[in-house]
Design a protein around this motif. Structure first.
Motif, short mmCIF file in Angstrom:
data_model
loop_
_atom_site.label_atom_id
_atom_site.label_comp_id
_atom_site.label_asym_id
_atom_site.label_seq_id
_atom_site.Cartn_x
_atom_site.Cartn_y
_atom_site.Cartn_z
N ASN A 9 0.83 -1.19 0.00
CA ASN A 9 0.00 0.00 0.00
C ASN A 9 0.88 1.25 0.00
OD1 ASN A 9 -2.04 1.85 0.20
ND2 ASN A 9 -2.63 1.30 2.28
N PRO A 10 1.56 1.52 -1.11
CA PRO A 10 2.47 2.67 -1.13
C PRO A 10 1.75 4.00 -0.94
CG PRO A 10 2.29 1.69 -3.33
CD PRO A 10 1.58 0.78 -2.38
N GLN A 47 8.54 5.08 -0.71
CA GLN A 47 8.50 4.33 -1.96
C GLN A 47 7.60 5.05 -2.96
OE1 GLN A 47 9.60 0.96 -2.67
NE2 GLN A 47 10.75 0.81 -0.78
N LEU A 48 8.13 5.45 -4.10
CA LEU A 48 7.31 6.08 -5.13
C LEU A 48 6.76 5.05 -6.11
CD1 LEU A 48 9.37 9.32 -5.89
CD2 LEU A 48 7.48 8.98 -4.29
N THR A 49 7.39 3.88 -6.16
CA THR A 49 6.92 2.82 -7.04
C THR A 49 5.53 2.37 -6.59
OG1 THR A 49 9.19 2.07 -7.33
CG2 THR A 49 7.46 0.51 -7.93
N GLY A 50 4.63 2.27 -7.54
CA GLY A 50 3.29 1.80 -7.24
C GLY A 50 2.30 2.91 -6.92
N ILE A 55 0.13 11.44 -8.44
CA ILE A 55 0.72 11.62 -7.11
C ILE A 55 2.23 11.53 -7.21
CG2 ILE A 55 1.02 10.51 -4.87
CD1 ILE A 55 -1.51 11.91 -4.82
N CYS A 56 2.71 10.55 -7.96
CA CYS A 56 4.16 10.37 -8.12
C CYS A 56 4.80 11.63 -8.70
CB CYS A 56 4.44 9.15 -8.99
SG CYS A 56 6.17 8.68 -9.00
#
Length: 107
Positions: A9-10, A47-50, A55-56
């Protein structure tokens, strides 16, 4: 939150970090330099992955803006944040608060 939950759940992890950072940024009992340092530390290892692409991109944009302010300084120790100008510290706090608000909305 365990590491496995963070990966699963990033967005939830990022939202919790943003909530913590905003609370620190708004804590008037702390010196401005300490609020900046602790708020930035709240995002350490995020963690930006996912994450959703919007948002990223927003998080990356805010990190770049913070780094542009920090680039004016040679920061090696936590105490070095005390040498920053009040206006630069406030600029970083404003960026962090805006970022936290956007993350909280999930947009």
């Amino acid at each position: 939150m365990s590491w496995n939950e963070d990966v699963a759940n990033p967005l939830g992890d990022l939202q919790q970090r943003a909530k913590n950072a905003a609370a620190i940024a708004n804590d008037q009992s702390l010196p401005r330099s300490e609020r900046v340092l602790q708020s930035l530390q709240a995002f350490a290892g995020v963690q930006l992955t996912g994450l959703p692409p919007g948002i990223c991109r927003a998080v990356e944009k805010h990190f770049v803006a913070v780094n542009q302010v920090l680039a004016k300084y040679h920061l090696e120790e936590d105490e070095d944040y005390e040498q920053m100008t009040e206006s630069d510290l406030q600029e970083i706090l404003n960026i962090l608060k805006n970022s936290a608000a956007r993350i909280a909305r999930g947009k």
